[in-house]
Design an enzyme around this catalytic site. Structure first.
Site, PDB file in Angstrom:
ATOM      1  N   HIS A  74     -36.457  -1.553  -2.348  1.00 38.92           N
ATOM      2  CA  HIS A  74     -36.105  -0.555  -1.340  1.00 38.92           C
ATOM      3  C   HIS A  74     -37.126   0.576  -1.279  1.00 38.92           C
ATOM      4  O   HIS A  74     -37.620   0.927  -0.207  1.00 38.92           O
ATOM      5  CB  HIS A  74     -34.713  -0.015  -1.678  1.00 38.92           C
ATOM      6  CG  HIS A  74     -34.125   0.912  -0.680  1.00 38.92           C
ATOM      7  ND1 HIS A  74     -33.884   0.558   0.625  1.00 38.92           N
ATOM      8  CD2 HIS A  74     -33.699   2.211  -0.806  1.00 38.92           C
ATOM      9  CE1 HIS A  74     -33.334   1.572   1.276  1.00 38.92           C
ATOM     10  NE2 HIS A  74     -33.219   2.584   0.428  1.00 38.92           N
ATOM     11  N   PHE A  75     -37.444   1.147  -2.430  1.00 33.40           N
ATOM     12  CA  PHE A  75     -38.403   2.253  -2.496  1.00 33.40           C
ATOM     13  C   PHE A  75     -39.818   1.697  -2.660  1.00 33.40           C
ATOM     14  O   PHE A  75     -40.440   1.811  -3.710  1.00 33.40           O
ATOM     15  CB  PHE A  75     -38.042   3.202  -3.644  1.00 33.40           C
ATOM     16  CG  PHE A  75     -36.884   4.109  -3.341  1.00 33.40           C
ATOM     17  CD1 PHE A  75     -37.079   5.314  -2.691  1.00 33.40           C
ATOM     18  CD2 PHE A  75     -35.595   3.751  -3.695  1.00 33.40           C
ATOM     19  CE1 PHE A  75     -36.015   6.156  -2.397  1.00 33.40           C
ATOM     20  CE2 PHE A  75     -34.515   4.582  -3.415  1.00 33.40           C
ATOM     21  CZ  PHE A  75     -34.726   5.792  -2.763  1.00 33.40           C
TER      22      PHE A  75
END
Length: 287
Positions: free
Chosen positions: A264-265
């Site tokens: 996600h990051f």
């Protein structure tokens, strides 16, 4: 190399913190962070772009170093966040700018784009969803809360604010988790631990349903205006699936899609790679 400055500005009575770097007369790139982060997530990306662009990254209200007014003084909805950021761009004098949108930053930035299309020069979406096919099964507990906004269902998603969950968001889907610095999730957990922050975030979880309801409007904007768009996506994101990135090309012939083997990051592990493809993209899209 342009130094990053850390500034605060009054936006109609609400203090907004922001990071800025780059020449004052350069094309502008507005970076909009997601949950539960802040402009700190752009700490590695900003210096890689600031030689050629004026890069500005605000903290959303209730996040990071920006003001966190009480829920009685400020309605925590994505509409309100977009209104504040829209006014922020006006207060700091941004006339036309490209946007980098991630997670929560996507519905904030796309609300601005649909209302002020003449201001948007390009869009970089990093795991910033705008299509229902991009929503994973991980949204199921939150979607249940949307359908039945009871206290029981609200309590059922409170675990999403736990420190271990924040760390999991950073490391899930990353082939080598040792590449993920603990600084990001530790800072996020610090902000989440502030008194009242949990209820604010639960309010925003509930209001996220309004973003999904606006997906057709966002998609109509893509079809009508065909903005230069680059989707840079962590393909192992547990919340926003690769199908959400690929869907941009259905409505926008100017959309490009690049996947990275991370979660996600994505900037935590692939800031160099994302900066490289961004520079190539922006060179042709932003003058």
């Amino acid at each position: 190399m342009s130094a990053t400055t850390h500034q605060r500005v009054d936006v109609d009575g609400l203090e907004v913190f922001y990071r800025e770097a780059g020449p004052a007369d350069a094309p502008v790139l507005l970076l909009l962070h997601g949950f539960p982060s802040s402009s700190h997530m752009f700490r590695d990306l900003i210096p890689k772009l600031a030689d050629k662009y004026r890069v500005i990254a605000p903290d959303l209200p209730g996040f990071g170093q920006s003001a966190m007014p009480s829920r009685t003084a400020f309605r925590y909805t994505f509409e309100q966040l977009a209104q504040v950021i829209g006014r922020f761009t006006e207060v700091v004098g941004l006339k036309r700018f490209a946007i980098y949108v991630f997670d929560y930053g996507s519905p904030v930035g796309l609300r601005l784009a649909t209302r002020f299309p003449e201001r948007i020069t390009a869009i970089v979406s990093q795991n910033g969803n705008a299509y229902v096919e991009g929503l994973s099964e991980g949204w199921s507990p939150i979607q249940k809360y949307w359908r039945e906004p009871t206290q029981e269902n609200r309590e059922g998603i409170r675990q999403l604010l736990a420190p271990a969950t924040t760390q999991w968001q950073y490391t899930h889907g990353v082939p080598d988790p040792t590449r993920v610095s603990p600084d990001g999730y530790t800072l996020d957990n610090h902000y989440l631990a502030r008194e009242g922050a949990d209820e604010i975030q639960l309010d925003l979880f509930l209001d996220y349903a309004t973003n999904v309801a606006m997906y057709p409007e966002f998609q109509a904007y893509f079809r009508q205006h065909q903005p230069p768009l680059l989707a840079v996506w962590g393909r192992n994101d547990p919340f926003f699936l690769p199908a959400g990135a690929e869907a941009f090309q259905r409505d926008n012939k100017n959309a490009q899609v690049r996947f990275f083997d991370t979660g996600h990051f994505a900037l935590e592990t692939h800031a160099d790679e994302i900066a490289t493809v961004m520079r190539e993209f922006l060179e042709g899209a932003v003058r």
